[in-house]
Design an enzyme around this catalytic site. Structure first.
Site, mmCIF file in Angstrom:
data_model
loop_
_atom_site.group_PDB
_atom_site.id
_atom_site.type_symbol
_atom_site.label_atom_id
_atom_site.label_comp_id
_atom_site.label_asym_id
_atom_site.label_seq_id
_atom_site.Cartn_x
_atom_site.Cartn_y
_atom_site.Cartn_z
ATOM 1 N N LYS A 16 0.810 -1.227 0.000
ATOM 2 C CA LYS A 16 0.000 0.000 0.000
ATOM 3 C C LYS A 16 0.841 1.274 0.000
ATOM 4 C CE LYS A 16 -2.139 -0.653 3.676
ATOM 5 N NZ LYS A 16 -2.501 -0.120 4.964
ATOM 6 N N ARG A 92 -9.750 2.334 9.349
ATOM 7 C CA ARG A 92 -9.355 0.965 9.682
ATOM 8 C C ARG A 92 -10.478 0.240 10.401
ATOM 9 N NH1 ARG A 92 -3.691 1.668 9.616
ATOM 10 N NH2 ARG A 92 -2.400 -0.165 9.932
ATOM 11 N N ARG A 131 11.090 -7.170 5.747
ATOM 12 C CA ARG A 131 11.423 -5.743 5.765
ATOM 13 C C ARG A 131 11.940 -5.284 7.133
ATOM 14 N NH1 ARG A 131 5.452 -2.725 5.582
ATOM 15 N NH2 ARG A 131 4.950 -3.205 7.734
ATOM 16 N N ARG A 133 10.929 -3.848 9.999
ATOM 17 C CA ARG A 133 10.756 -2.549 10.631
ATOM 18 C C ARG A 133 10.760 -2.780 12.135
ATOM 19 N NH1 ARG A 133 5.596 0.311 8.343
ATOM 20 N NH2 ARG A 133 4.706 -0.498 10.273
ATOM 21 N N ARG A 144 -1.513 -7.689 14.165
ATOM 22 C CA ARG A 144 -2.030 -6.742 13.163
ATOM 23 C C ARG A 144 -2.859 -7.453 12.110
ATOM 24 N NH1 ARG A 144 3.228 -4.808 12.060
ATOM 25 N NH2 ARG A 144 3.856 -3.534 13.810
#
Ligand code: AMP
Length: 189
Positions: A16, A92, A131, A133, A144
């Site tokens: 996104k 959300r 990734r 993070r 999540r």
């Protein structure tokens, strides 16, 4: 041409963020990422940042009341009415979607499209682990994704019932996915 107002939905790790930048570059709209806004509040150590950082680290959701307030404030800036907007990470929850409807209604603005970037759960999980993070611990990722299914997936029905949803296959190269998104936006223009 009237300003384009759009929403992009998709699981964390669906691409996104990357696609949002490309969409805004192509259409001249303002990219409003609530995750970026919260991360910047955390980095600056503001009151909001202090409240949000624990929730974000745990993979939870910041309260609707706080998020709706942040977005309402952001919409009061004239750049959005002038250039349009792509909302990334908001709404959300259904409560946030209702708030967005109220905010837009009060400004006599409407939404053109809700892009649903569809990437299967196994693929996004791997992408997020890759990734690395800081807030991407395996536990936070699991939480999540779980929250996405319970809180955010009902938004797909919400947008469908308003005839705004376009689902895009998010598996492919960045260029392929962008071409699909651009075609979907073009089809609604
Ligand atoms: P994102 O960059 O969109 O994945 O957001 C990172 C984190 O910020 C999320 O995991 C949430 O903790 C928080 N967050 C961002 N946007 C929202 C929102 N609209 N409602 C609640 N929490 C949010």
């Amino acid at each position: 041409m009237s300003a384009l107002r759009m929403v992009i939905l998709g699981r964390q790790g669906s691409g996104k963020g990357t696609q949002s930048l490309r969409i805004c570059e192509a259409h001249g709209c303002i990219h409003v990422s609530t995750g970026d806004m919260l991360r910047s509040a955390v980095a600056q150590g503001t009151e909001l940042g202090l409240q949000a950082s624990k929730i974000m680290d745990a993979g939870g959701l910041v309260s609707d009341e706080i998020m709706n307030g942040i977005v309402a404030e952001r919409f009061s800036h004239s750049d959005i009415s002038e250039h349009g907007v792509l909302l990334d990470g908001f709404p959300r929850t259904v409560d946030q979607a209702n708030a967005l409807e109220r905010i837009l209604g009060s400004l006599s603005q409407d939404l053109r499209i809700a892009l649903n970037l569809d990437v299967p759960i196994e693929i996004v999980t791997q992408r997020m682990l890759d990734r690395r993070r800081e807030d991407d611990t395996p536990e936070a990722i699991r939480r999540r994704l779980e929250l996405y299914e319970t809180q955010t997936a009902p938004l797909l029905d919400w947008f469908t019932s308003r005839d705004l949803l376009s689902t895009i296959d998010g598996v492919g190269t960045e260029d392929e996915v962008f071409a699909r998104i651009d075609a979907a936006i073009g089809a609604r223009s």
